[in-house]
Design a protein around this motif. Structure first.
Motif, mmCIF file in Angstrom:
data_model
loop_
_atom_site.group_PDB
_atom_site.id
_atom_site.type_symbol
_atom_site.label_atom_id
_atom_site.label_comp_id
_atom_site.label_asym_id
_atom_site.label_seq_id
_atom_site.Cartn_x
_atom_site.Cartn_y
_atom_site.Cartn_z
ATOM 1 N N ARG A 153 9.251 -12.947 -1.804
ATOM 2 C CA ARG A 153 9.645 -11.336 -1.838
ATOM 3 C C ARG A 153 8.245 -10.882 -1.732
ATOM 4 N NH1 ARG A 153 14.593 -9.772 -5.400
ATOM 5 N NH2 ARG A 153 15.656 -10.319 -3.613
ATOM 6 N N THR A 154 8.148 -9.875 -0.650
ATOM 7 C CA THR A 154 6.931 -9.183 -0.617
ATOM 8 C C THR A 154 7.178 -7.980 -0.714
ATOM 9 O OG1 THR A 154 6.079 -10.930 0.956
ATOM 10 C CG2 THR A 154 4.907 -9.104 1.006
ATOM 11 N N ARG A 155 6.252 -7.225 -1.579
ATOM 12 C CA ARG A 155 6.164 -5.802 -1.805
ATOM 13 C C ARG A 155 4.834 -5.200 -1.627
ATOM 14 N NH1 ARG A 155 10.659 -6.726 -1.221
ATOM 15 N NH2 ARG A 155 12.513 -6.451 -2.317
ATOM 16 N N THR A 156 4.657 -4.088 -0.654
ATOM 17 C CA THR A 156 3.420 -3.378 -0.626
ATOM 18 C C THR A 156 3.470 -2.006 -0.861
ATOM 19 O OG1 THR A 156 3.398 -2.983 1.859
ATOM 20 C CG2 THR A 156 2.931 -5.355 1.306
ATOM 21 N N ALA A 157 2.382 -1.512 -0.865
ATOM 22 C CA ALA A 157 2.298 0.221 -1.015
ATOM 23 C C ALA A 157 1.008 0.583 -0.697
ATOM 24 C CB ALA A 157 2.592 0.517 -2.657
ATOM 25 N N VAL A 158 0.935 1.439 0.166
ATOM 26 C CA VAL A 158 -0.311 2.237 0.797
ATOM 27 C C VAL A 158 -0.375 3.721 0.721
ATOM 28 C CG1 VAL A 158 0.611 1.841 3.098
ATOM 29 C CG2 VAL A 158 -1.884 1.867 2.368
ATOM 30 N N SER A 159 -1.288 4.102 0.482
ATOM 31 C CA SER A 159 -1.326 5.768 0.435
ATOM 32 C C SER A 159 -1.598 6.233 1.804
ATOM 33 C CB SER A 159 -2.553 6.246 -0.384
ATOM 34 O OG SER A 159 -3.886 5.772 0.257
ATOM 35 N N ALA A 160 -1.225 7.462 2.105
ATOM 36 C CA ALA A 160 -1.018 7.914 3.344
ATOM 37 C C ALA A 160 -2.479 8.081 4.202
ATOM 38 C CB ALA A 160 -0.756 9.515 3.255
ATOM 39 N N ASP A 161 -3.216 7.930 3.369
ATOM 40 C CA ASP A 161 -4.878 7.806 4.182
ATOM 41 C C ASP A 161 -5.300 6.346 4.354
ATOM 42 O OD1 ASP A 161 -5.589 7.463 1.724
ATOM 43 O OD2 ASP A 161 -6.649 9.075 1.457
ATOM 44 N N GLY A 162 -4.450 5.683 3.771
ATOM 45 C CA GLY A 162 -5.120 3.997 3.922
ATOM 46 C C GLY A 162 -5.928 3.615 2.783
ATOM 47 N N LYS A 163 -6.466 4.465 1.993
ATOM 48 C CA LYS A 163 -7.301 4.197 1.023
ATOM 49 C C LYS A 163 -7.142 3.278 -0.401
ATOM 50 C CE LYS A 163 -10.329 8.211 2.475
ATOM 51 N NZ LYS A 163 -11.235 9.286 2.056
ATOM 52 N N ARG A 164 -5.921 3.536 -0.607
ATOM 53 C CA ARG A 164 -5.408 2.686 -1.782
ATOM 54 C C ARG A 164 -4.081 1.940 -1.057
ATOM 55 N NH1 ARG A 164 -7.252 4.081 -6.659
ATOM 56 N NH2 ARG A 164 -5.321 3.070 -7.629
ATOM 57 N N SER A 165 -4.029 0.691 -1.965
ATOM 58 C CA SER A 165 -3.066 -0.056 -1.474
ATOM 59 C C SER A 165 -2.869 -1.221 -2.451
ATOM 60 C CB SER A 165 -3.311 -0.995 -0.128
ATOM 61 O OG SER A 165 -4.423 -1.518 -0.265
ATOM 62 N N ALA A 197 8.452 -5.344 -10.296
ATOM 63 C CA ALA A 197 7.548 -5.087 -9.072
ATOM 64 C C ALA A 197 7.283 -3.838 -8.902
ATOM 65 C CB ALA A 197 7.919 -5.772 -7.721
ATOM 66 N N THR A 198 8.206 -2.951 -9.052
ATOM 67 C CA THR A 198 8.055 -1.453 -8.938
ATOM 68 C C THR A 198 6.961 -0.884 -9.852
ATOM 69 O OG1 THR A 198 10.241 -1.001 -7.756
ATOM 70 C CG2 THR A 198 9.075 0.794 -8.896
ATOM 71 N N LYS A 199 7.171 -1.363 -10.998
ATOM 72 C CA LYS A 199 6.280 -1.026 -12.214
ATOM 73 C C LYS A 199 4.848 -1.312 -11.889
ATOM 74 C CE LYS A 199 5.385 -1.360 -17.116
ATOM 75 N NZ LYS A 199 3.835 -1.438 -16.936
ATOM 76 N N LEU A 200 4.589 -2.495 -11.322
ATOM 77 C CA LEU A 200 3.362 -3.137 -10.823
ATOM 78 C C LEU A 200 2.707 -1.814 -9.858
ATOM 79 C CD1 LEU A 200 1.850 -6.709 -10.255
ATOM 80 C CD2 LEU A 200 1.239 -4.749 -8.641
ATOM 81 N N ILE A 201 3.418 -1.849 -8.673
ATOM 82 C CA ILE A 201 2.902 -0.864 -7.808
ATOM 83 C C ILE A 201 2.636 0.530 -8.033
ATOM 84 C CG2 ILE A 201 3.942 0.078 -5.535
ATOM 85 C CD1 ILE A 201 5.070 -2.312 -4.941
ATOM 86 N N ASP A 202 3.575 1.219 -9.132
ATOM 87 C CA ASP A 202 3.430 2.335 -9.580
ATOM 88 C C ASP A 202 2.139 2.422 -10.544
ATOM 89 O OD1 ASP A 202 5.674 2.955 -8.213
ATOM 90 O OD2 ASP A 202 6.719 4.149 -9.991
ATOM 91 N N ASP A 203 2.089 1.374 -11.304
ATOM 92 C CA ASP A 203 0.862 1.490 -11.989
ATOM 93 C C ASP A 203 -0.651 1.451 -11.350
ATOM 94 O OD1 ASP A 203 2.259 1.621 -14.487
ATOM 95 O OD2 ASP A 203 1.927 -0.295 -14.732
ATOM 96 N N VAL A 204 -0.502 0.735 -10.210
ATOM 97 C CA VAL A 204 -1.701 1.006 -9.138
ATOM 98 C C VAL A 204 -1.692 2.267 -8.486
ATOM 99 C CG1 VAL A 204 -2.520 -0.111 -7.217
ATOM 100 C CG2 VAL A 204 -1.839 -1.669 -8.781
ATOM 101 N N MET A 205 -0.856 2.785 -7.941
ATOM 102 C CA MET A 205 -0.928 3.830 -7.064
ATOM 103 C C MET A 205 -0.765 4.983 -7.911
ATOM 104 S SD MET A 205 -0.938 2.166 -4.284
ATOM 105 C CE MET A 205 -1.140 3.538 -3.232
ATOM 106 N N CYS A 206 -0.502 4.904 -9.145
ATOM 107 C CA CYS A 206 -0.582 6.223 -9.944
ATOM 108 C C CYS A 206 -1.866 6.611 -10.574
ATOM 109 C CB CYS A 206 0.585 6.347 -11.005
ATOM 110 S SG CYS A 206 2.053 6.587 -10.425
#
Length: 374
Positions: free
Chosen positions: A329-341, A364-373
């Motif tokens: 299972r792969t989950r990714t997230a990236v900001s609109a400007d590509g600077k954070r992922s 997995a959502t918690k991990l992503i939110d903790d990074v992107m927030c």
């Protein structure tokens, strides 16, 4: 190809999950990776990138009873593949070789006709956005260890997948709803070949993999193994029983590439920071419709051309090209400007209950939110 049948690996959850340390000195990324393992996932790789640099965390085990996973290990990216296909199409649009409003009939005459389908009314945009109404019941499902052993080496061409899907009536007419369709992406793959004379994965290699100098990303075709270092992928079809589902033949335009944290992180950032798409095409990629029926796992989720987005717990939105494939299972997230992922690979799918699936997804959502927030 000679088929080898292995017995399902039955182990307890305690054997699969490593103890979570109470060490307060661990990074948030490490704590969140450990939190995913605590749900029953055997191994987790995670990487976050910001203008300050990158950080990686690993948790769990590479193989049951073995050592920790390697941070440079390869894994199946599943439907994260779809953003690669969407990017190729948008580059072709920028070159004037095709349009998003081109019909299926224009490039694949006669292929999509009858049984409620009309290829003249289905556009490239519909297919990429899952609004074409293409039935997705074209693959024999794998819902048990027995079915995995029976079906893991099945080889089907994209033409066969499409024809099988079209035997089922459409859930709605083009533009009349949203329904996730792997079969629709196989149609896009065939259209790319009609436009360029090359397979869609040759175009991905030529336009994405080689320009970004990705050394560990490749398309496996009909090879069921993962080459190089990798964690074993497991599926929990039944509570407490982990089946080693690492080997699989399932590589088509809907999902199939194999990659690493570092490579996949570079891909998702390059799509959004202008290295792969011009501003006009990036606007098309990020023009979205509602993802119906996904509220249970993602808040206010929407879908563009091969990529989804959702609301973060801290407010704002994030782009989430993600995917599942048996054992991974792969989950990714990236900001609109590509600077954070952030990229997360989980080498287990918890299919034994809806509660287990949601717990894995929430972790997995918690991990992503903790990074992107941050």
């Amino acid at each position: 190809m000679r088929r080898r049948l292995f017995a399902a690996i039955a182990v307890t959850l305690a054997a699969a999950a490593v103890p979570v340390s109470a060490d307060a000195g661990r990074s948030t990324l490490q704590r969140d990776a450990d939190g995913i393992v605590a749900t029953g996932v055997t191994g987790v790789l995670a990487r976050e990138t910001s203008p300050r640099g990158s950080r990686t965390a690993v948790s769990g085990v590479r193989v049951l009873g073995g050592s920790v996973p390697r941070a440079d290990g390869r894994f199946r990216i599943g439907s994260t593949n779809k953003v690669l296909v969407g990017t190729v199409v948008l580059q072709l649009v920028a070159e004037g070789r095709m349009r998003l409003d081109d019909s299926v009939e224009q490039w694949l005459p006669g292929l999509v006709q009858g049984n409620g389908y009309d290829g003249r009314k289905i556009t490239v945009r519909h297919l990429l956005q899952h609004t074409a109404g293409i039935n997705d019941d074209s693959f024999p499902s794998i819902d048990s260890a027995e079915q995995y052993y029976e079906r893991r080496y099945l080889v089907r061409t994209e033409e066969e997948i499409v024809k099988a899907g079209l035997r089922n009536k459409p859930p709605f007419q083009p533009g009349g709803g949203w329904d996730y369709s792997n079969t629709g992406y196989d149609l896009v793959g065939l259209m790319i070949k009609a436009v360029t004379g090359r397979t869609w994965y040759d175009e991905v290699d030529r336009r994405i993999v080689r320009p970004l100098h990705l050394r560990d990303t490749y398309f496996p075709r009909t090879n069921p193994k993962i080459s190089g270092p990798h964690a074993h992928g497991y599926t929990r079809f039944t509570a407490g029983e982990y089946t080693d589902t690492t080997e699989l033949i399932d590589a088509d335009a809907s999902g199939g590439y194999i990659s690493t944290l570092k490579d996949l992180d570079r891909i998702v950032r390059a799509i959004f920071d202008g290295r792969l798409l011009k501003p006009a095409q990036l606007r098309e990629l990020t023009t979205t419709v509602a993802m119906e029926g996904t509220d249970i796992i993602w808040r206010d989720a929407r879908y563009g051309l091969g990529v989804g987005s959702r609301e973060l717990s801290c407010g704002g939105r994030v782009w989430i090209p993600s995917g599942d494939q048996i054992g991974f299972r792969t989950r990714t997230a990236v900001s609109a400007d590509g600077k954070r992922s952030v990229v997360v690979s989980m080498s287990t799918q918890l299919y034994d209950s809806s509660e287990a699936m949601v717990a894995q997804e929430n972790a997995a959502t918690k991990l992503i939110d903790d990074v992107m927030c941050r």
